[in-house]
Enzyme design. Structure first.
Site, PDB file in Angstrom:
ATOM      1  CG  ASP A  97      -1.858   1.129   1.291  1.00  0.00           C
ATOM      2  OD1 ASP A  97      -2.054   1.816   0.278  1.00  0.00           O
ATOM      3  OD2 ASP A  97      -2.412   1.367   2.399  1.00  0.00           O
ATOM      4  CD  GLU A 131      -5.327   6.551  -0.342  1.00  0.00           C
ATOM      5  OE1 GLU A 131      -6.407   5.950  -0.387  1.00  0.00           O
ATOM      6  OE2 GLU A 131      -4.467   6.300   0.523  1.00  0.00           O
TER       7      GLU A 131
HETATM    8  N1  PHE Z   1      -7.345   3.463   0.064  1.00  0.00           N
HETATM    9  C1  PHE Z   1      -7.057   2.486   1.099  1.00  0.00           C
HETATM   10  C2  PHE Z   1      -5.684   2.820   1.685  1.00  0.00           C
HETATM   11  O1  PHE Z   1      -4.812   3.318   1.007  1.00  0.00           O
HETATM   12  C3  PHE Z   1      -7.020   1.097   0.601  1.00  0.00           C
HETATM   13  C4  PHE Z   1      -8.187   0.682  -0.218  1.00  0.00           C
HETATM   14  C5  PHE Z   1      -8.090   0.645  -1.582  1.00  0.00           C
HETATM   15  C6  PHE Z   1      -9.389   0.325   0.377  1.00  0.00           C
HETATM   16  C7  PHE Z   1      -9.173   0.278  -2.369  1.00  0.00           C
HETATM   17  C8  PHE Z   1     -10.467  -0.057  -0.379  1.00  0.00           C
HETATM   18  C9  PHE Z   1     -10.357  -0.087  -1.762  1.00  0.00           C
HETATM   19  O2  PHE Z   1      -5.438   2.587   2.834  1.00  0.00           O
HETATM   20 ZN    ZN Z   2      -3.422   2.948   2.967  1.00  0.00          ZN
HETATM   21 ZN    ZN Z   3      -3.706   2.693  -0.457  1.00  0.00          ZN
END
Ligand code: PHE
Ligand code: ZN
Ligand code: ZN
Ligand code: ZN
Length: 296
Positions: A97, A131
């Site tokens: 991530d 993000e």
């Molecule tokens: N956006 C979330 C994060 O970066 C992860 C995520 C991605 C959750 C797509 C749901 C769908 O922590």
């Molecule tokens: Zn994340």
């Molecule tokens: Zn993410």
């Protein structure tokens, strides 16, 4: 579409890991590891002919950066945009991530250059900042697009967490056919979902829908009516026994047990999932970008 090299994608992951290790263990907004990540991606793209720009914004008293890369050519009134967030949380290096999505779209962008792709549409790639603090970079980009520029973006593809160790194969449910999320996305999201599904069908991997509710950087795009889609291999959610039957892996365990933790390192990656998703991204970009009509 070309077959994207897993070892090339993993080489980018190693670079992001090294950047984090050299910068206090993370690549978070406002920390030096974030800007080093931007510089790494930018230098790769500049070397192969992309037009790159860094958009700065301020959030929480720190400067954030979005990296925007345009591939010259195509119809600039019909832009196919592909993005991933490049920041991590402060707890760790953020390799699944979201170095995974960042590296996969980078390698697809490099494949566009290697094949000297000349599609019907104009291709743009984006690596978003902040993000993890609430989609700040992608929201800033959408908020600051002049109306005419916004109207030129036909589709947005998003990749956030595409190498989860206990992976699921999720596709954003743009048509709400799986009844997950908050209803269908902008018209055109269904076509993106179906294109991605077609790739996974071709390799014999079943997919399931996942919430199209704005929990990643496609949120600001769908809220202004831009069709979007993407894939996801799961975060803190627990894999059910039926999902383990469908996809393998371990029932009763999170898709990513290291989600938002210090252990989200290069060992926190499922190579098969990362490879399949990188190839799916290339397939979607090639299919959706279109082939120009031959001259004459
Ligand atoms: N956006 C979330 C994060 O970066 C992860 C995520 C991605 C959750 C797509 C749901 C769908 O922590
Ligand atoms: Zn994340
Ligand atoms: Zn993410
Ligand atoms: Zn669906």
């Amino acid at each position: 579409a070309p077959d994207i090299s897993l070892s090339n994608v993993k080489a980018h992951l190693s670079q992001f890991q090294s950047i984090a290790t050299a910068n206090g263990g993370n690549r978070a907004h406002g920390r030096p590891g974030y800007l080093a990540s931007v510089n790494y991606v930018r230098s790769q793209l500049d070397a192969v002919g992309y037009t790159t720009a860094v958009q700065s914004f301020t959030y929480n008293g720190a400067t954030g950066y979005n990296l925007i890369a345009d591939w010259p050519g195509g119809d600039t009134d019909d832009v196919l945009m592909t993005g991933a967030h490049l920041d991590s949380v402060t707890a760790g290096p953020g390799i699944n991530d979201n170095a995974s999505g960042s590296a996969a779209i980078l390698e697809v962008a490099l494949a566009v250059a290697r094949t000297d792709l000349a599609p019907e549409k104009h291709l743009r790639f984006a690596w978003w900042g902040a993000e993890e603090l609430g989609l700040r970079g992608s929201q800033y980009y959408v908020n600051n697009l002049p109306a005419a520029e916004q109207a030129r973006i036909g589709q947005y593809l998003n990749f956030d967490m595409v190498g989860s160790p206990n992976a699921g194969y999720f596709v954003y449910d743009g048509d709400n056919s799986d009844g997950v999320g908050s209803g269908p996305g902008p018209a055109g999201s269904a076509q993106i979902e179906q294109t991605i599904q077609a790739y996974f069908t071709s390799i014999g991997v079943p997919t399931r829908g996942t919430d199209f509710d704005g929990r990643s950087d496609y949120g600001p795009f769908i809220r202004v009516g831009i069709p979007a889609g993407g894939t996801f291999t799961g975060a803190e959610g627990i894999k059910s026994s039926s999902q383990a039957t469908l996809w393998g892996g371990t029932a009763g365990t999170a898709f990513d047990p290291c989600y938002h933790r210090a252990c989200d390192t290069t060992t926190n990656i499922n190579d098969t999932a990362l490879n399949r998703n990188a190839d799916a991204i290339a397939y979607a970009v090639w299919e959706l970008a279109g082939t120009p009509a031959p001259p004459g």
